[in-house]
Design an enzyme around this catalytic site. Structure first.
Site, PDB file in Angstrom:
ATOM      1  N   CYS A 140      32.857   2.737 -12.284  1.00  0.00           N
ATOM      2  CA  CYS A 140      33.410   3.810 -12.042  1.00  0.00           C
ATOM      3  C   CYS A 140      32.471   4.250 -13.394  1.00  0.00           C
ATOM      4  O   CYS A 140      32.206   4.453 -14.386  1.00  0.00           O
ATOM      5  CB  CYS A 140      34.792   3.240 -13.347  1.00  0.00           C
ATOM      6  N   ASP A 189      32.663   5.527  -7.679  1.00  0.00           N
ATOM      7  CA  ASP A 189      33.967   5.858  -8.280  1.00  0.00           C
ATOM      8  C   ASP A 189      34.766   6.275  -6.925  1.00  0.00           C
ATOM      9  O   ASP A 189      35.149   7.396  -6.635  1.00  0.00           O
ATOM     10  CB  ASP A 189      33.802   7.402  -9.069  1.00  0.00           C
ATOM     11  N   CYS A 229      36.324   3.554 -24.338  1.00  0.00           N
ATOM     12  CA  CYS A 229      35.878   4.365 -24.322  1.00  0.00           C
ATOM     13  C   CYS A 229      37.820   4.497 -25.180  1.00  0.00           C
ATOM     14  O   CYS A 229      38.095   5.888 -25.375  1.00  0.00           O
ATOM     15  CB  CYS A 229      35.685   6.083 -24.001  1.00  0.00           C
TER      16      CYS A 229
HETATM   17  C1  LIG Z   1      35.649   6.316 -18.417  1.00  0.00           C
HETATM   18  S1  LIG Z   1      34.809   7.381 -16.692  1.00  0.00           S
HETATM   19  C2  LIG Z   1      33.731   7.058 -16.196  1.00  0.00           C
HETATM   20  C3  LIG Z   1      32.709   7.879 -16.658  1.00  0.00           C
HETATM   21  C4  LIG Z   1      30.931   7.301 -17.181  1.00  0.00           C
HETATM   22  N1  LIG Z   1      30.920   5.943 -16.680  1.00  0.00           N
HETATM   23  C5  LIG Z   1      30.219   8.144 -17.662  1.00  0.00           C
HETATM   24  O1  LIG Z   1      29.427   6.941 -18.060  1.00  0.00           O
HETATM   25  O2  LIG Z   1      29.859   9.014 -16.872  1.00  0.00           O
HETATM   26  C6  LIG Z   1      36.176   6.164 -15.555  1.00  0.00           C
HETATM   27  C7  LIG Z   1      35.895   6.156 -14.735  1.00  0.00           C
HETATM   28  O3  LIG Z   1      36.746   6.105 -13.732  1.00  0.00           O
HETATM   29  C8  LIG Z   1      36.948   6.043 -11.991  1.00  0.00           C
HETATM   30  N2  LIG Z   1      38.514   5.374 -11.860  1.00  0.00           N
HETATM   31  C9  LIG Z   1      39.046   5.380 -12.001  1.00  0.00           C
HETATM   32  N3  LIG Z   1      39.864   3.811 -11.247  1.00  0.00           N
HETATM   33  C10 LIG Z   1      38.790   3.889 -10.469  1.00  0.00           C
HETATM   34  C11 LIG Z   1      38.857   3.232  -9.710  1.00  0.00           C
HETATM   35  N4  LIG Z   1      39.572   2.230  -8.895  1.00  0.00           N
HETATM   36  N5  LIG Z   1      37.418   3.256  -8.989  1.00  0.00           N
HETATM   37  C12 LIG Z   1      36.808   3.391  -9.400  1.00  0.00           C
HETATM   38  N6  LIG Z   1      36.458   4.199 -10.433  1.00  0.00           N
HETATM   39  C13 LIG Z   1      38.037   4.781 -10.327  1.00  0.00           C
HETATM   40  C14 LIG Z   1      37.631   8.475 -12.804  1.00  0.00           C
HETATM   41  O4  LIG Z   1      37.848   8.663 -11.691  1.00  0.00           O
HETATM   42  C15 LIG Z   1      36.305   8.248 -13.746  1.00  0.00           C
HETATM   43  O5  LIG Z   1      35.290   8.763 -12.817  1.00  0.00           O
END
Ligand SMILES: C[S@@+](CC[C@H](N)C(=O)[O-])C[C@H]1O[C@@H](n2cnc3c(N)ncnc32)[C@H](O)[C@@H]1O
Length: 459
Positions: free
Chosen positions: A271, A293, A396
């Site tokens: 993610c 993502d 987070c």
């Molecule tokens: C907490 S953020 C990630 C932040 C990133 N790891 C960083 O350090 O910049 C969570 C991310 O998960 C993505 N997301 C949510 N459900 C998902 C899925 N089923 N598969 C892939 N990505 C997903 C969201 O679009 C979001 O960008």
């Protein structure tokens, strides 16, 4: 002749790029963004839309007013409950909140705030909500006159005292009977800008010198992390455009280190957007990284950040995919990963110092829904990890339902998953176990709230 001395028919002089709109217009833009937030929209999106028509020099002040309002929303809503004898229309209600926020933390003389808020209200009164300017004038003046008594009257209301919704405080109290007040207090204060030094491009000690030379005070809060003493636009941060540094909270900077990376490893960041942890991993080691993502728009931000940081820089490689991490059949090539980072979608309750709108957008029921999604992602990705591989689960969030409970539930019936203790050495030299990090701000500890768990796959 025009009022500015021009002859009829002549063009107005070009506006200076530094020219600001009147304060009343900036307040109005902030109020519109707050109206959107109260209707369920994210504040950054609302501000991008609502400040677009302001002159560039007015956008940051309008943003600042909106953020100040949202940070103190619990107090402000308690105050308007005392001040208002009738419910104003939404835009007028938001304007009242914005003006009260300015009066609460006096940034400029109260008379100017009241005067400009009333001017903004007059421009609104031309549409629906006519006659409301005098209502706003009366309530703001009453606040100025009776400030101490009004603040005393809301002091015992926990929502006002901590500027968090009541359900949120209840959850914090349940999970942290001794620490809930300090967590809520820390969450209500604006966090400093924290930078991550790109070791591919510069060295943290050398960068500390650059900051000093630029007149920017900072403290070291992690191996690559510096917290700036004063709010600074990124354009003024030395080397930001050149990818020598990125903006990333120090708590988030644990992830790439805790992954225990080595050259040549196959790493999955499941993610990944906007790519903060992925870039950090590539800055530390020559790994083969797949960054996934769900959101294609956000995948573009990963690409942008990789490009700005000049990554991959060494012998590593990177592949960015817009895909659903919970359905690997659609994208996995069948080769196991040595490391998997699941920075799962969560309530973001640990990062409300930076995203105060989250406190007011989340609903009580969201936490259980998110926990189901987090467990589903963990279960879907675990088979992709090779023998002896490490899986780092991160959120987070400060709510245990999204952290400890998810991990315990996952390992309960799984003989091949072993929870490995994590340790982190803080800049003061103290090594401590890491699981649930709570937000804090101090000379050497300056970070948001995160949950970390490492699982190793038995052969
Ligand atoms: C907490 S953020 C990630 C932040 C990133 N790891 C960083 O350090 O910049 C969570 C991310 O998960 C993505 N997301 C949510 N459900 C998902 C899925 N089923 N598969 C892939 N990505 C997903 C969201 O679009 C979001 O960008």
């Amino acid at each position: 002749m025009h009022a500015d001395g021009r002859q009829p028919g002549s063009l107005p002089p070009p506006r200076s790029p530094d020219a600001r709109a009147p304060l009343s217009r900036e307040m109005l833009a902030a109020a519109e963004a707050v109206t959107d937030l109260l209707a369920g929209h994210r504040l950054p999106d609302a501000l991008a839309a609502r400040t677009a028509s302001l002159p560039p020099a007015s956008r940051a002040p309008a943003r600042d007013m909106a953020y100040r309002t949202v940070r103190r929303l619990g107090s402000l809503q308690a105050l308007v409950a005392l001040l208002n004898t009738r419910r104003p229309l939404p835009r007028m209600a938001a304007l009242q909140l914005v003006a009260l926020a300015q009066l609460l933390e006096p940034m400029r003389p109260p008379a100017i705030v009241v005067d400009q808020a009333v001017a903004a209200a007059r421009s609104l009164s031309r549409g629906p909500g006519g006659g409301a300017a005098s209502f706003l004038n009366a309530t703001l003046r009453r606040f100025v006159r009776e400030r101490e008594a009004l603040l005393a009257a809301i002091a015992d209301d926990p929502v006002a005292r901590f500027d968090h919704p009541d359900w949120w405080l209840e959850r914090l109290r349940e999970a942290y009977p001794d620490a809930w007040e300090s967590i809520a207090r820390a969450g209500a204060v604006q966090a400093p800008l924290v930078l991550r030094v790109n070791r591919r491009r510069t060295d943290p000690d050398a960068y500390a010198e650059r900051l000093r030379a630029a007149g920017l005070g900072a403290r070291r809060v992690g191996p690559e992390a510096f917290a700036l003493d004063e709010a600074t636009p990124v354009e003024r941060v030395p080397g930001f455009a050149q990818g020598e540094v990125s903006v990333q909270d120090a708590g988030a900077q644990l992830a790439a280190h805790l992954l225990d990376l080595a050259p040549g490893q196959r790493v999955l960041d499941a993610c990944a957007a906007p790519g903060g942890k992925a870039c950090h991993a590539l800055e530390l080691a020559d790994v083969d990284l797949t960054a996934i993502d769900l959101d294609p728009e956000r995948c573009r931000r990963i690409e942008d950040n990789l490009a700005r940081c000049g990554l991959p820089a060494g012998a590593g490689s990177v592949r960015v995919l817009a895909a659903d991490a919970a359905r690997p059949a659609g994208w996995w090539d069948g080769r196991p990963y040595d490391r998997i980072l699941l920075d799962a979608p969560c309530s973001a309750s640990g990062i409300v110092r930076r995203h105060p709108d989250v406190r007011w957008l989340r609903r009580r029921g969201d936490i259980a829904t998110l926990a189901i999604q987090q467990l589903r992602l963990l279960e879907a990705l675990w088979p992709l990890l090779g023998p002896n591989g490490k899986f780092l689960y991160v959120t987070c969030s400060v709510f245990p339902d999204e952290g400890e409970a998810v991990v315990q539930r996952f390992v309960r019936d799984r003989a091949d998953a072993v929870r490995t203790p994590l340790e982190w050495v803080w800049p003061d030299g103290r090594g401590e176990p890491v699981a649930q990090l709570l937000p804090q701000s101090g000379p050497t500890r300056e970070h948001d709230g995160f949950f970390y768990a490492s699982l190793t796959k038995r052969q």
